[in-house]
Design a protein around this motif. Structure first.
Motif, PDB file in Angstrom:
ATOM      1  N   ASP B 123       0.838  -1.213   0.000  1.00  0.00           N
ATOM      2  CA  ASP B 123       0.000   0.000   0.000  1.00  0.00           C
ATOM      3  C   ASP B 123       0.863   1.250   0.000  1.00  0.00           C
ATOM      4  N   VAL B 124       1.831   1.244   0.907  1.00  0.00           N
ATOM      5  CA  VAL B 124       2.679   2.434   1.040  1.00  0.00           C
ATOM      6  C   VAL B 124       3.424   2.698  -0.263  1.00  0.00           C
ATOM      7  N   THR B 125       3.953   1.613  -0.872  1.00  0.00           N
ATOM      8  CA  THR B 125       4.717   1.787  -2.105  1.00  0.00           C
ATOM      9  C   THR B 125       3.839   2.323  -3.233  1.00  0.00           C
ATOM     10  N   ILE B 126       2.636   1.737  -3.301  1.00  0.00           N
ATOM     11  CA  ILE B 126       1.715   2.222  -4.358  1.00  0.00           C
ATOM     12  C   ILE B 126       1.425   3.703  -4.156  1.00  0.00           C
ATOM     13  N   GLN B 127       1.184   4.052  -2.882  1.00  0.00           N
ATOM     14  CA  GLN B 127       0.872   5.451  -2.586  1.00  0.00           C
ATOM     15  C   GLN B 127       2.023   6.357  -3.038  1.00  0.00           C
ATOM     16  N   ARG B 128       3.256   5.899  -2.726  1.00  0.00           N
ATOM     17  CA  ARG B 128       4.422   6.705  -3.065  1.00  0.00           C
ATOM     18  C   ARG B 128       4.529   6.850  -4.594  1.00  0.00           C
ATOM     19  N   PRO B 197      -5.151  24.803 -22.581  1.00  0.00           N
ATOM     20  CA  PRO B 197      -4.334  23.583 -22.600  1.00  0.00           C
ATOM     21  C   PRO B 197      -4.187  22.984 -21.208  1.00  0.00           C
ATOM     22  N   ALA B 198      -4.118  23.850 -20.184  1.00  0.00           N
ATOM     23  CA  ALA B 198      -3.944  23.347 -18.823  1.00  0.00           C
ATOM     24  C   ALA B 198      -5.122  22.467 -18.431  1.00  0.00           C
ATOM     25  N   VAL B 199      -6.337  22.932 -18.704  1.00  0.00           N
ATOM     26  CA  VAL B 199      -7.527  22.156 -18.316  1.00  0.00           C
ATOM     27  C   VAL B 199      -7.571  20.839 -19.080  1.00  0.00           C
ATOM     28  N   LEU B 200      -7.372  20.925 -20.391  1.00  0.00           N
ATOM     29  CA  LEU B 200      -7.439  19.706 -21.211  1.00  0.00           C
ATOM     30  C   LEU B 200      -6.383  18.700 -20.744  1.00  0.00           C
ATOM     31  N   ALA B 201      -5.137  19.179 -20.544  1.00  0.00           N
ATOM     32  CA  ALA B 201      -4.057  18.280 -20.158  1.00  0.00           C
ATOM     33  C   ALA B 201      -4.304  17.726 -18.768  1.00  0.00           C
ATOM     34  N   TYR B 202      -4.856  18.540 -17.877  1.00  0.00           N
ATOM     35  CA  TYR B 202      -5.102  18.055 -16.525  1.00  0.00           C
ATOM     36  C   TYR B 202      -6.063  16.868 -16.555  1.00  0.00           C
ATOM     37  N   ASN B 203      -7.142  17.019 -17.305  1.00  0.00           N
ATOM     38  CA  ASN B 203      -8.121  15.916 -17.375  1.00  0.00           C
ATOM     39  C   ASN B 203      -7.489  14.668 -17.964  1.00  0.00           C
ATOM     40  N   LYS B 204      -6.754  14.847 -19.035  1.00  0.00           N
ATOM     41  CA  LYS B 204      -6.117  13.700 -19.694  1.00  0.00           C
ATOM     42  C   LYS B 204      -5.126  13.017 -18.753  1.00  0.00           C
ATOM     43  N   LEU B 205      -4.242  13.812 -18.140  1.00  0.00           N
ATOM     44  CA  LEU B 205      -3.194  13.242 -17.296  1.00  0.00           C
ATOM     45  C   LEU B 205      -3.795  12.607 -16.044  1.00  0.00           C
ATOM     46  N   GLN B 206      -4.859  13.238 -15.526  1.00  0.00           N
ATOM     47  CA  GLN B 206      -5.485  12.686 -14.319  1.00  0.00           C
ATOM     48  C   GLN B 206      -6.031  11.284 -14.604  1.00  0.00           C
ATOM     49  N   SER B 207      -6.652  11.133 -15.783  1.00  0.00           N
ATOM     50  CA  SER B 207      -7.200   9.804 -16.113  1.00  0.00           C
ATOM     51  C   SER B 207      -6.064   8.798 -16.328  1.00  0.00           C
ATOM     52  N   GLU B 208      -4.941   9.265 -16.867  1.00  0.00           N
ATOM     53  CA  GLU B 208      -3.780   8.377 -17.037  1.00  0.00           C
ATOM     54  C   GLU B 208      -3.290   7.901 -15.671  1.00  0.00           C
ATOM     55  N   VAL B 209      -3.194   8.848 -14.730  1.00  0.00           N
ATOM     56  CA  VAL B 209      -2.752   8.502 -13.376  1.00  0.00           C
ATOM     57  C   VAL B 209      -3.682   7.432 -12.792  1.00  0.00           C
ATOM     58  N   GLY B 210      -4.983   7.649 -12.993  1.00  0.00           N
ATOM     59  CA  GLY B 210      -5.964   6.683 -12.478  1.00  0.00           C
ATOM     60  C   GLY B 210      -5.722   5.298 -13.059  1.00  0.00           C
ATOM     61  N   LYS B 211      -5.446   5.243 -14.366  1.00  0.00           N
ATOM     62  CA  LYS B 211      -5.221   3.951 -15.027  1.00  0.00           C
ATOM     63  C   LYS B 211      -3.972   3.276 -14.462  1.00  0.00           C
ATOM     64  N   LEU B 212      -2.898   4.065 -14.359  1.00  0.00           N
ATOM     65  CA  LEU B 212      -1.643   3.497 -13.853  1.00  0.00           C
ATOM     66  C   LEU B 212      -1.821   3.018 -12.414  1.00  0.00           C
ATOM     67  N   GLN B 213      -2.569   3.796 -11.627  1.00  0.00           N
ATOM     68  CA  GLN B 213      -2.771   3.431 -10.224  1.00  0.00           C
ATOM     69  C   GLN B 213      -3.535   2.108 -10.123  1.00  0.00           C
ATOM     70  N   SER B 214      -4.567   1.952 -10.940  1.00  0.00           N
ATOM     71  CA  SER B 214      -5.344   0.709 -10.860  1.00  0.00           C
ATOM     72  C   SER B 214      -4.482  -0.479 -11.319  1.00  0.00           C
ATOM     73  N   ARG B 215      -3.592  -0.198 -12.256  1.00  0.00           N
ATOM     74  CA  ARG B 215      -2.707  -1.264 -12.710  1.00  0.00           C
ATOM     75  C   ARG B 215      -1.752  -1.687 -11.584  1.00  0.00           C
ATOM     76  N   LEU B 216      -1.203  -0.689 -10.887  1.00  0.00           N
ATOM     77  CA  LEU B 216      -0.329  -0.969  -9.751  1.00  0.00           C
ATOM     78  C   LEU B 216      -1.076  -1.792  -8.688  1.00  0.00           C
ATOM     79  N   GLU B 217      -2.298  -1.355  -8.409  1.00  0.00           N
ATOM     80  CA  GLU B 217      -3.076  -2.035  -7.368  1.00  0.00           C
ATOM     81  C   GLU B 217      -3.390  -3.470  -7.767  1.00  0.00           C
TER      82      GLU B 217
END
Lengths: 363, 239
Positions: B123-128, B197-217
């Motif tokens: 858990d801790v590692t994933i969080q980090r 661009p900031a708003v568009l990129a934020y949404n895109k990158l946030q969803s990427e983070v979510g995908k990577l996080q679920s993969r880690l989990e």
């Protein structure tokens, strides 16, 4: 967060972004250095071009009317003996619009400051008289003064002559002084008289001008201006008979319906048709100075004759005239119905009776 | 006043180029413009960095999963990964294995709560890891939401300024009003230029983070299942 200012290949974002922005701004400065101008906005002035022909066609009527009536008449809302052209309206009473100042009134206005500079603001003829009287008084005063001076001098001289030995010489000097004073007073009076005459002439000219302006000024205009605190109201124009459907036109327009040039064109057209139908006597065609028949023809709207054509002139001296006139009338009958262009149809009143010259030389 | 006279009386030559718009602007408006431009540079830096980081992380995950499921022994894999700093799935794997090793290498073998400890470490590692991926994305969100407001602030100040100038010059002809308003609106334009661009990129990158996080989990769950099976086997052997 601390931006890494050294280039880091795994995180090149700052440098790439910075360079990208610099390039973008440079591109924008070059590419968008000048914004295209909007077309010059010039205030539009509605201009309607009317031809001479149209100007000659302006009929009597109302500017706001929809169309030209068959018989152009101005709008009349009430029956009255006196014809008055006013704004359309059904109000109880008339409150006229503020009258416009005529152009020469404005000119008079401009010259007003000059008039106010003139010394007497009172009616100009009077001041001139007063001035003349004053002038006379001044002259009299000057003379009297001179006389008094002279008298005093004489008295003094006498006294001194009695008192002193050199009296005679002094008396002579005094007399001389007296003569001089008198002459001076006279010269002064003369100068003053000339100046006064000038002033008088000026005042008279001014008075004449003012009187002229006053003549131009309509006193009723002033009354209207003073009364003019209410909105413009009109009880409507008056005339001999009520006409609620005015014709399109102006109050001053008086033109006949058909313009002269159109009438000429129509006459030419009809005369051409008639000449085509006409067989003038052979003798008249060879004659040096053949008689001309003037024929009045009355037409129906379809171009047919409404009445028998009539010869208007009578040149019985010429032996050929009778035959020319007869042939002309035959031609008119033969040509009936004449072809009338549709554009002349609205103006039937203008061409229902025409006078045509039949000249054998035209055939 | 006759507009023609005004036009002739005041031939105010306004430089309507981009630089002219910037240079003639009010001091506050200039500051706003510079700030927004800097924000735009920063936000694009973050976008580029994050995009590259996510691409790299994804590739690393793919490679690691290939190796992990290739049947290679976990001990060997651990030994090869231990030496260098690991990220992503490798970091999760290394953290769990380290805890596992530590439990066996000590004098007293502590099996009792090993599974729980491994879960905690995972858990801790994933969080980090997620934190590492997620960092600086909030800046994008801030620029995206605040950019237009900052630009609008610049515009309002600029328009206020130009209106006071109009009031002073007592001339309301559009030719006098327009340059000031154009300058002021330029601030909003830059604000939007940074924010969109900031708003568009934020949404895109946030969803990427979510995908990577679920993969880690997902990987962590699987790995912890494998390890707990091993633990149970060891306990059974020891007993």
């Amino acid at each position: 967060m601390a931006l890494k200012l050294k280039f880091n290949s795994s995180e090149p974002g700052f440098w790439v972004s910075g360079v990208g922005h610099v390039l973008l701004i440079a591109g924008a400065l070059i590419g968008l250095s000048s914004f295209h101008k909007l077309p010059e906005a010039e205030e539009g002035i509605p201009v309607e071009v009317i031809t001479d022909n149209q100007l000659s066609q302006i009929t009597k009527g109302d500017k706001t009317a929809k169309e030209v009536q068959p018989t152009p008449k101005p709008r009349v809302e009430r029956v009255a003996d006196k014809v008055e052209e006013r704004d359309p309206g059904e109000d109880k009473r008339d409150t006229p619009a503020p009258p416009k100042r005529p152009d020469d009134m404005k000119v008079a206005d401009k010259e007003e400051p000059v008039a106010s500079q003139a010394p007497p603001p009172t009616p100009p003829s009077k001041p001139a008289e007063v001035k003349a009287e004053e002038e006379r008084k001044l002259i009299e005063k000057a003379e009297a003064e001179a006389l008094e001076q002279a008298k005093a001098a004489a008295a003094k001289a006498k006294a001194e002559a009695e008192a002193q030995a050199k009296a005679k010489a002094e008396a002579e000097a005094k007399a001389k002084a007296k003569a001089e004073a008198e002459a001076k007073a006279k010269a002064d009076a003369e100068a003053k008289r000339i100046a006064d005459a000038k002033a008088k002439a000026e005042a008279e000219a001014k008075a004449r001008k003012e009187a002229e302006l006053a003549k131009k000024l309509d006193l009723s205009d002033i009354r209207k201006m003073l009364d003019n605190k209410e909105k413009n109201q009109s009880s409507g124009s008056t005339g001999a008979e009520v006409n609620k459907a005015p014709s399109l036109g102006t109050q001053t327009g008086t033109a006949a319906k058909l313009s002269p040039s159109m009438l000429d064109a129509l006459k030419g057209d009809i005369s051409q048709q008639l000449h085509n139908c006409w067989n003038p006597p052979v003798a008249s065609q060879t004659a040096a100075n053949p008689p001309v028949a003037t024929v009045r023809i009355r037409l129906n709207q379809d171009g047919s004759l409404s009445d028998d054509p009539a010869v208007l002139n009578n040149n019985s001296a010429d032996t050929l005239f009778r035959s020319v006139a007869d042939s002309a009338i035959r031609a008119a009958r033969k040509c009936s119905p004449l072809k009338i262009n549709a554009r002349y149809m609205p103006y039937y009143e203008d061409w229902k009776s025409l006078v045509i010259n039949f000249d054998p030389r035209d055939v | 006043m006759n507009p023609v006279d005004v036009a002739q009386a005041a031939p105010v030559a306004h430089d309507m180029s981009l630089f002219g718009l910037f240079w003639q602007a009010h001091f506050v408006v200039k500051l706003v413009m510079i700030g927004l431009l800097a924000a735009s540079v920063w936000c694009w830096a973050i976008i580029i960095d994050k995009t590259l980081l996510f691409a790299r992380t994804k590739r690393a995950m793919d490679r690691f999963e290939d190796v992990f499921w290739s049947g290679q022994s976990l001990e060997e894999l651990f030994r090869s990964l231990q030496s260098r700093p690991a990220t992503g799935l490798a970091a999760v794997f290394v953290a769990a294995m380290r805890e596992w090793k530590r439990s066996f290498e000590g004098s007293g073998r502590s099996f009792q709560s090993l599974a729980q400890r491994i879960d905690k470490v995972l858990d801790v590692t994933i969080q980090r890891e997620v934190e590492r991926l997620d960092s600086r994305l909030m800046i994008l969100a801030s620029i995206g939401s605040a950019g237009p407001y900052i630009g609008l602030f610049g515009t309002v100040v600029g328009i206020m300024n130009s209106f006071t100038a109009i009031a002073a010059s007592k001339n309301t002809s559009l030719a006098v009003v327009a340059p000031g308003i154009a300058e002021a609106l330029f601030a909003t334009a830059i604000g939007l230029f940074a924010a969109i661009p900031a708003v568009l990129a934020y949404n895109k990158l946030q969803s990427e983070v979510g995908k990577l996080q679920s993969r880690l989990e997902g990987f962590a769950d699987e790995f912890s299942a494998i390890l707990s099976r091993q633990i149970d086997e060891r306990i059974a052997l020891a007993a």
